[in-house]
Scaffold this motif. Structure first.
Motif, short mmCIF file in Angstrom:
data_model
loop_
_atom_site.label_atom_id
_atom_site.label_comp_id
_atom_site.label_asym_id
_atom_site.label_seq_id
_atom_site.Cartn_x
_atom_site.Cartn_y
_atom_site.Cartn_z
N CYS A 42 0.84 -1.20 0.00
CA CYS A 42 0.00 0.00 0.00
C CYS A 42 0.88 1.26 0.00
N PRO A 43 0.61 2.22 -0.89
CA PRO A 43 1.42 3.43 -0.93
C PRO A 43 1.18 4.32 0.30
N CYS A 44 0.13 4.07 1.02
CA CYS A 44 -0.27 4.90 2.16
C CYS A 44 0.32 4.39 3.48
N CYS A 45 0.03 3.13 3.79
CA CYS A 45 0.41 2.61 5.11
C CYS A 45 1.55 1.60 5.05
N GLY A 46 1.85 1.07 3.86
CA GLY A 46 2.96 0.13 3.72
C GLY A 46 2.59 -1.32 3.96
N TYR A 47 1.32 -1.64 4.22
CA TYR A 47 0.91 -3.02 4.42
C TYR A 47 0.74 -3.72 3.08
#
Length: 80
Positions: A42-47
């Motif tokens: 995910c570009p937002c949270c890295g998950y």
């Protein structure tokens, strides 16, 4: 890690006539959103993004669609 709101820029609209995963969309469990993104993270949270459905019914639909696409493509066979 938590959602930082970056994923909103990549939010995907629901496709008409096909499933989300079949059309290439991915889901982030942390941000709780389907996004159109080429990477695995995910570009937002890295998950890690989910690329396949968890529900048995939708898994079967995705498999049937993939099988149908594989049968539709001609396979070149060499003879000896």
């Amino acid at each position: 890690m938590t959602c930082k709101g970056i994923c909103i820029r990549h939010k995907a609209q629901k496709p008409v006539g096909s499933g989300r995963y079949a059309s290439g969309q991915k889901r982030c469990q942390i941000c709780e959103i389907f996004i159109k993104w080429d990477g695995l993270w995910c570009p937002c949270c890295g998950y890690r993004l989910r690329t396949k459905p968890r529900n048995l019914k939708y898994k079967a639909k995705l498999r049937a669609r993939a099988k149908k696409m594989a049968v539709a493509k001609p396979i070149a066979v060499r003879s000896r």
